[in-house]
Design a protein around this motif. Structure first.
Motif, PDB file in Angstrom:
ATOM      1  N   ALA A 248       0.817  -1.215   0.000  1.00 18.26           N
ATOM      2  CA  ALA A 248       0.000   0.000   0.000  1.00 18.26           C
ATOM      3  C   ALA A 248       0.852   1.267   0.000  1.00 18.26           C
ATOM      4  N   LEU A 249       2.144   1.145   0.353  1.00 24.94           N
ATOM      5  CA  LEU A 249       3.028   2.303   0.383  1.00 24.94           C
ATOM      6  C   LEU A 249       3.507   2.706  -1.003  1.00 24.94           C
ATOM      7  N   ASP A 250       3.311   1.831  -1.992  1.00 28.85           N
ATOM      8  CA  ASP A 250       3.695   2.124  -3.380  1.00 28.85           C
ATOM      9  C   ASP A 250       5.179   2.475  -3.483  1.00 28.85           C
ATOM     10  N   LEU A 251       6.040   1.541  -3.075  1.00 25.38           N
ATOM     11  CA  LEU A 251       7.494   1.735  -3.091  1.00 25.38           C
ATOM     12  C   LEU A 251       8.123   0.944  -4.231  1.00 25.38           C
ATOM     13  N   PRO A 252       9.286   1.385  -4.730  1.00 20.64           N
ATOM     14  CA  PRO A 252       9.917   0.703  -5.856  1.00 20.64           C
ATOM     15  C   PRO A 252      10.820  -0.457  -5.467  1.00 20.64           C
ATOM     16  N   HIS A 253      11.098  -0.647  -4.174  1.00 26.51           N
ATOM     17  CA  HIS A 253      12.068  -1.674  -3.781  1.00 26.51           C
ATOM     18  C   HIS A 253      11.743  -2.237  -2.407  1.00 26.51           C
ATOM     19  N   PHE A 254      11.911  -3.559  -2.273  1.00 28.58           N
ATOM     20  CA  PHE A 254      11.737  -4.246  -0.995  1.00 28.58           C
ATOM     21  C   PHE A 254      12.860  -5.257  -0.800  1.00 28.58           C
ATOM     22  N   SER A 255      13.320  -5.376   0.443  1.00 29.17           N
ATOM     23  CA  SER A 255      14.209  -6.473   0.834  1.00 29.17           C
ATOM     24  C   SER A 255      13.505  -7.257   1.927  1.00 29.17           C
ATOM     25  N   SER A 256      13.582  -8.584   1.867  1.00 25.27           N
ATOM     26  CA  SER A 256      12.907  -9.394   2.879  1.00 25.27           C
ATOM     27  C   SER A 256      13.739 -10.629   3.178  1.00 25.27           C
ATOM     28  N   TYR A 257      13.988 -10.838   4.461  1.00 30.68           N
ATOM     29  CA  TYR A 257      14.879 -11.906   4.913  1.00 30.68           C
ATOM     30  C   TYR A 257      14.194 -12.750   5.973  1.00 30.68           C
ATOM     31  N   SER A 258      14.597 -14.015   6.047  1.00 24.63           N
ATOM     32  CA  SER A 258      14.139 -14.846   7.156  1.00 24.63           C
ATOM     33  C   SER A 258      15.004 -14.554   8.381  1.00 24.63           C
ATOM     34  N   LEU A 259      14.406 -14.654   9.554  1.00 27.17           N
ATOM     35  CA  LEU A 259      15.125 -14.402  10.789  1.00 27.17           C
ATOM     36  C   LEU A 259      16.260 -15.419  10.954  1.00 27.17           C
ATOM     37  N   LYS A 260      17.444 -14.916  11.269  1.00 26.35           N
ATOM     38  CA  LYS A 260      18.578 -15.768  11.614  1.00 26.35           C
ATOM     39  C   LYS A 260      18.919 -15.505  13.075  1.00 26.35           C
ATOM     40  N   VAL A 261      18.970 -16.561  13.862  1.00 29.59           N
ATOM     41  CA  VAL A 261      19.307 -16.418  15.274  1.00 29.59           C
ATOM     42  C   VAL A 261      20.828 -16.431  15.392  1.00 29.59           C
ATOM     43  N   GLU A 262      21.404 -15.260  15.625  1.00 33.58           N
ATOM     44  CA  GLU A 262      22.852 -15.095  15.656  1.00 33.58           C
ATOM     45  C   GLU A 262      23.367 -15.126  17.091  1.00 33.58           C
ATOM     46  N   GLU A 263      24.603 -15.584  17.254  1.00 28.28           N
ATOM     47  CA  GLU A 263      25.219 -15.579  18.573  1.00 28.28           C
ATOM     48  C   GLU A 263      25.369 -14.149  19.080  1.00 28.28           C
ATOM     49  N   ASN A 264      25.506 -14.011  20.391  1.00 31.12           N
ATOM     50  CA  ASN A 264      25.689 -12.703  21.034  1.00 31.12           C
ATOM     51  C   ASN A 264      24.475 -11.790  20.847  1.00 31.12           C
ATOM     52  N   THR A 265      23.300 -12.410  20.773  1.00 31.53           N
ATOM     53  CA  THR A 265      22.058 -11.645  20.745  1.00 31.53           C
ATOM     54  C   THR A 265      21.134 -12.188  21.834  1.00 31.53           C
ATOM     55  N   LEU A 266      20.160 -11.373  22.219  1.00 26.84           N
ATOM     56  CA  LEU A 266      19.178 -11.830  23.200  1.00 26.84           C
ATOM     57  C   LEU A 266      18.415 -13.035  22.668  1.00 26.84           C
ATOM     58  N   PHE A 267      18.087 -13.005  21.373  1.00 23.51           N
ATOM     59  CA  PHE A 267      17.354 -14.135  20.798  1.00 23.51           C
ATOM     60  C   PHE A 267      18.152 -15.432  20.888  1.00 23.51           C
ATOM     61  N   HIS A 268      19.467 -15.354  20.748  1.00 21.95           N
ATOM     62  CA  HIS A 268      20.271 -16.575  20.850  1.00 21.95           C
ATOM     63  C   HIS A 268      20.218 -17.122  22.273  1.00 21.95           C
ATOM     64  N   THR A 269      20.273 -16.225  23.255  1.00 20.09           N
ATOM     65  CA  THR A 269      20.173 -16.663  24.651  1.00 20.09           C
ATOM     66  C   THR A 269      18.838 -17.357  24.903  1.00 20.09           C
ATOM     67  N   LEU A 270      17.761 -16.760  24.384  1.00 23.31           N
ATOM     68  CA  LEU A 270      16.438 -17.369  24.546  1.00 23.31           C
ATOM     69  C   LEU A 270      16.347 -18.696  23.801  1.00 23.31           C
TER      70      LEU A 270
END
Length: 385
Positions: free
Chosen positions: A183-205
């Motif tokens: 709906a924003l009518d933009l010319p470019h998008f990037s989209s990635y799957s979540l990667k659980v990286e070390e040294n992050t809160l998500f990695h601890t969880l």
């Protein structure tokens, strides 16, 4: 190859997102930011002295959050970039990453006057509850306001990043995010799957089994939905995670995917110049000290062998939907794809993961979601040179 691309790292953020392992720092100390900008200038000065730039085609300012800089800091930063990289192509692409809520009109006007002509917003999701769960401090309303302000300031080349595979995210939630994005009518998008990286809160969880991620099947379904919806809305997939209207592709990122040279400036930045890769000091104190003493704050530097360059060429080039050109490969390395990678290409064709018409080698539709498995087969397959 001439070096025609510049990457500059601004490591400051308002907060640390729970999934982020980038070289970034939360600070409220303006003196530290100014010391960093002065160190950046010293690195730029020594970089162009030792490795004089030609005509610059692309500049990309990443982070961190580059738009964390206040207006005065932004003015100074853009002035030094112009001072040390003054020779620019008429169609220069000058990208700055931004977080929603960090770009008021005054700052946007400074960015425009300083040469920035493309903004990439880190949106990640339009679901406000999911944004809270991943540690983002903006909401969907701030996204809409930031995009509107950027357009009002004259920016047309706008992109947003989206993440899928977030904790407890459903396919329908991702569909709703895509609907709001289109709906924003933009010319470019990037989209990635979540990667659980070390040294992050998500990695601890994750290690504590407290991070309820979608199943692999659900994540694949989200990626398939992404590709289908982008195509339905007229956005061409030109790289595994990137989609654009024709002519609006990220030319700076093409530098990486074509395995071309680029300057890497700033704390923790990586660069590739004259057949050598380098890594800058990441900790701010160390970066500022080394830049002051030596100009080039490098902690690692190594030559890239011909073999490694060919492997990098395949791994990066196959990320693009156009694939790898056999004639370009031969012109650059003086050998053919068949001579260097014939057996693995044959195997991947038989597995249905790549297709080849004798000139272009590219991933098949089946091979796109299995890209990492394809790339791994090109490592260590030729004798070291």
């Amino acid at each position: 190859m001439q070096t025609k691309a510049v990457y500059i790292h601004i490591p400051f953020c308002t907060n640390k997102c729970y999934y982020c392992d980038f070289n970034s720092y939360v600070t409220k100390n303006p003196q530290l930011i100014w010391e960093y900008l002065y160190a950046l200038e010293k690195e730029m000065k020594e970089t162009v002295r030792q490795f004089p730039p030609g005509e610059i085609k692309t500049i990309f300012v990443g982070g961190g959050t580059p738009t964390f800089l206040d207006t005065k800091q932004m003015e100074y930063f853009l002035e030094i970039v112009a001072r040390y990289f003054p020779k620019r192509s008429a169609d220069l692409e000058f990208t700055m990453e931004a977080n929603p809520g960090t770009t008021d009109m005054e700052k946007l006007i400074v960015m425009r006057h300083g040469g920035v002509n493309r903004i990439s917003f880190g949106v990640q999701s339009f679901d406000d509850e999911l944004l809270k769960r991943i540690g983002r401090i903006h909401d969907s309303e701030q996204v809409l306001r930031s995009i509107a302000n950027a357009k009002a300031a004259g920016f047309q080349n706008l992109s947003i990043d989206l993440i899928f595979g977030l904790p407890d995210q459903t396919v329908e939630q991702f569909r709703d995010t895509l609907d709001q994005a289109f709906a924003l009518d933009l010319p470019h998008f990037s989209s990635y799957s979540l990667k659980v990286e070390e040294n992050t809160l998500f990695h601890t969880l994750y290690e504590k089994d407290q991070l309820p991620l979608p199943t692999e099947e659900e994540e694949v379904a989200m990626y398939e939905l992404l590709m289908e919806e982008m195509a339905r809305h007229g956005l061409l997939q030109y790289e595994i995670s990137n989609f654009a209207r024709p002519g609006w592709e990220s030319r700076h990122n093409m530098t990486y995917w074509h395995n071309e040279y680029y300057y890497g400036i700033g704390a923790g930045a990586h660069g590739y110049i004259n057949g050598e890769r380098h890594v800058n000091a990441g900790p701010l104190k160390q970066y500022i000290q080394l830049a002051g003493e030596k100009g080039l704050p490098r902690v690692e530097q190594f030559a890239v062998s011909r073999t490694e360059a060919m492997e990098d060429h395949m791994i990066m080039g196959l990320r693009m939907m156009r694939g790898v050109s056999a004639s370009e490969f031969q012109k650059r390395y003086g050998t053919t794809l068949e001579e260097q990678f014939g057996s693995v290409i044959k195997e991947l064709i038989e597995l249905g993961l790549v297709e080849w018409n004798g000139e272009m080698l590219r991933l098949t539709k089946r091979g796109i979601p299995l890209g990492n498995e394809v790339f791994a087969r090109f490592l260590g397959l030729v004798d070291k040179v």
